[in-house]
Design a protein around this motif. Structure first.
Motif, PDB file in Angstrom:
ATOM      1  N   THR A   1       0.833  -1.207   0.000  1.00  0.00           N
ATOM      2  CA  THR A   1       0.000   0.000   0.000  1.00  0.00           C
ATOM      3  C   THR A   1       0.866   1.255   0.000  1.00  0.00           C
ATOM      4  OG1 THR A   1      -1.632  -1.268   1.252  1.00  0.00           O
ATOM      5  CG2 THR A   1      -1.978   1.101   1.097  1.00  0.00           C
ATOM      6  N   VAL A   2       1.847   1.299   0.867  1.00  0.00           N
ATOM      7  CA  VAL A   2       2.731   2.467   0.930  1.00  0.00           C
ATOM      8  C   VAL A   2       3.487   2.639  -0.382  1.00  0.00           C
ATOM      9  CG1 VAL A   2       4.779   3.429   2.054  1.00  0.00           C
ATOM     10  CG2 VAL A   2       2.926   2.486   3.436  1.00  0.00           C
ATOM     11  N   ARG A   3       4.036   1.550  -0.926  1.00  0.00           N
ATOM     12  CA  ARG A   3       4.785   1.648  -2.189  1.00  0.00           C
ATOM     13  C   ARG A   3       3.912   2.160  -3.324  1.00  0.00           C
ATOM     14  NH1 ARG A   3       6.761  -3.522  -1.006  1.00  0.00           N
ATOM     15  NH2 ARG A   3       5.678  -4.338  -2.831  1.00  0.00           N
ATOM     16  N   ALA A   4       2.679   1.695  -3.375  1.00  0.00           N
ATOM     17  CA  ALA A   4       1.768   2.145  -4.439  1.00  0.00           C
ATOM     18  C   ALA A   4       1.480   3.636  -4.307  1.00  0.00           C
ATOM     19  CB  ALA A   4       0.469   1.341  -4.398  1.00  0.00           C
TER      20      ALA A   4
ATOM     21  N   ASP B   1       0.687  14.504   2.683  1.00  0.00           N
ATOM     22  CA  ASP B   1       0.013  14.072   3.899  1.00  0.00           C
ATOM     23  C   ASP B   1       0.997  13.348   4.804  1.00  0.00           C
ATOM     24  OD1 ASP B   1      -1.774  13.366   5.850  1.00  0.00           O
ATOM     25  OD2 ASP B   1      -3.124  12.267   4.533  1.00  0.00           O
ATOM     26  N   VAL B   2       1.752  14.104   5.553  1.00  0.00           N
ATOM     27  CA  VAL B   2       2.763  13.551   6.437  1.00  0.00           C
ATOM     28  C   VAL B   2       2.079  12.677   7.491  1.00  0.00           C
ATOM     29  CG1 VAL B   2       4.556  14.129   8.112  1.00  0.00           C
ATOM     30  CG2 VAL B   2       4.273  15.530   6.045  1.00  0.00           C
ATOM     31  N   GLY B   3       2.560  11.461   7.619  1.00  0.00           N
ATOM     32  CA  GLY B   3       2.029  10.545   8.619  1.00  0.00           C
ATOM     33  C   GLY B   3       1.018   9.546   8.098  1.00  0.00           C
ATOM     34  N   TYR B   4       0.466   9.758   6.905  1.00  0.00           N
ATOM     35  CA  TYR B   4      -0.527   8.838   6.368  1.00  0.00           C
ATOM     36  C   TYR B   4       0.089   7.470   6.088  1.00  0.00           C
ATOM     37  CZ  TYR B   4      -4.647   7.263   3.744  1.00  0.00           C
ATOM     38  OH  TYR B   4      -5.751   6.579   3.311  1.00  0.00           O
ATOM     39  N   ASP B   5       1.380   7.436   5.806  1.00  0.00           N
ATOM     40  CA  ASP B   5       2.041   6.156   5.546  1.00  0.00           C
ATOM     41  C   ASP B   5       1.922   5.207   6.736  1.00  0.00           C
ATOM     42  OD1 ASP B   5       3.796   7.951   6.897  1.00  0.00           O
ATOM     43  OD2 ASP B   5       5.520   6.726   6.333  1.00  0.00           O
TER      44      ASP B   5
ATOM     45  N   GLU C   1       3.348   5.872  -2.741  1.00  0.00           N
ATOM     46  CA  GLU C   1       4.597   6.601  -2.988  1.00  0.00           C
ATOM     47  C   GLU C   1       4.914   6.669  -4.479  1.00  0.00           C
ATOM     48  OE1 GLU C   1       7.292   5.895   1.015  1.00  0.00           O
ATOM     49  OE2 GLU C   1       7.433   4.432  -0.604  1.00  0.00           O
ATOM     50  N   ALA C   2       4.711   5.572  -5.189  1.00  0.00           N
ATOM     51  CA  ALA C   2       5.042   5.526  -6.620  1.00  0.00           C
ATOM     52  C   ALA C   2       4.282   6.577  -7.404  1.00  0.00           C
ATOM     53  CB  ALA C   2       4.749   4.134  -7.182  1.00  0.00           C
ATOM     54  N   ASP C   3       3.088   6.904  -6.951  1.00  0.00           N
ATOM     55  CA  ASP C   3       2.266   7.899  -7.642  1.00  0.00           C
ATOM     56  C   ASP C   3       2.356   9.284  -7.013  1.00  0.00           C
ATOM     57  OD1 ASP C   3       1.423   5.989  -9.474  1.00  0.00           O
ATOM     58  OD2 ASP C   3      -0.300   5.411  -8.250  1.00  0.00           O
ATOM     59  N   GLY C   4       3.201   9.443  -6.010  1.00  0.00           N
ATOM     60  CA  GLY C   4       3.399  10.741  -5.383  1.00  0.00           C
ATOM     61  C   GLY C   4       2.278  11.171  -4.458  1.00  0.00           C
ATOM     62  N   HIS C   5       1.490  10.215  -3.967  1.00  0.00           N
ATOM     63  CA  HIS C   5       0.323  10.579  -3.166  1.00  0.00           C
ATOM     64  C   HIS C   5       0.599  10.720  -1.672  1.00  0.00           C
ATOM     65  CE1 HIS C   5      -1.888  10.315  -6.782  1.00  0.00           C
ATOM     66  NE2 HIS C   5      -1.831   9.006  -6.862  1.00  0.00           N
ATOM     67  N   LEU C   6       1.807  10.480  -1.240  1.00  0.00           N
ATOM     68  CA  LEU C   6       2.126  10.670   0.177  1.00  0.00           C
ATOM     69  C   LEU C   6       2.847  11.982   0.439  1.00  0.00           C
ATOM     70  CD1 LEU C   6       3.200   7.097   1.311  1.00  0.00           C
ATOM     71  CD2 LEU C   6       1.020   8.269   1.665  1.00  0.00           C
ATOM     72  N   ALA C   7       3.204  12.692  -0.594  1.00  0.00           N
ATOM     73  CA  ALA C   7       3.996  13.917  -0.448  1.00  0.00           C
ATOM     74  C   ALA C   7       3.268  15.011   0.320  1.00  0.00           C
ATOM     75  CB  ALA C   7       4.400  14.435  -1.825  1.00  0.00           C
TER      76      ALA C   7
END
Length: 164
Positions: free
Chosen positions: A21-24, A34-38, A26-32
């Motif tokens: 889930t995290v890799r997916a 929302d700090v802490g969502y990972d 991150e690969a699309d730039g969707h965690l940039a």
């Protein structure tokens, strides 16, 4: 899709499902933004306690996708109402994309909704998740704009629905 099984994860697969889930995301730039969502994405054990989690496992036994299925009023619910099933955190490992894994996971959510006697599935998606939006629309989802919302001033989520 004959080489992928959709089912609840086994406890020994929780860490792998969280990492997929995290890799997916991150690969699309969707965690940039929302700090802490990972940390939430990685915590499959908690999601299993509070919701339903499904994984896609390939023929080699590797977790290649996951989705969290949510009932209205539960801890992970965002926009669902009575009579609806919601899903969140749909993710496919970058290495497994293009194989129908995401579609298979969504169809498993449809099967779960039918089994529960529910006639609608809803979801929220980051406004910038364009490839996911194309998949949802191809499967028959339509926008549910009146349930769009902002998590933070810089994070907009848009809603979709499908009726059976």
């Amino acid at each position: 899709m004959g080489d992928v099984e959709i089912r609840p994860p086994r406890p020994e697969e929780y860490a792998a499902a969280g990492e997929v889930t995290v890799r997916a995301y991150e690969a699309d730039g969707h965690l940039a933004y929302d700090v802490g969502y990972d940390a939430m994405l990685r915590d499959v054990a908690r999601r299993v306690e509070k919701a339903e989690v499904l994984v896609a496992v390939d023929g080699a036994g590797e977790v290649v996708g996951t989705v969290t299925v949510v009932r209205p009023g539960s801890e992970y619910a965002e926009i669902s109402r009575p009579g609806e099933l919601e899903f969140r955190m749909l993710a496919v490992a970058p290495s497994a994309r293009g194989r129908g894994v995401g579609e298979a996971l969504i169809k498993a959510v449809f099967d779960r909704a039918r089994a529960l006697g529910l006639r609608r599935v809803v979801l929220s998606s980051l406004d910038r998740m364009h490839s996911a939006h194309r998949l949802y629309e191809r499967l028959g989802f339509t926008r549910l704009a009146e349930r769009d919302w902002r998590l933070l001033p810089h994070i907009t989520l848009i809603a979709y629905q499908i009726d059976f």
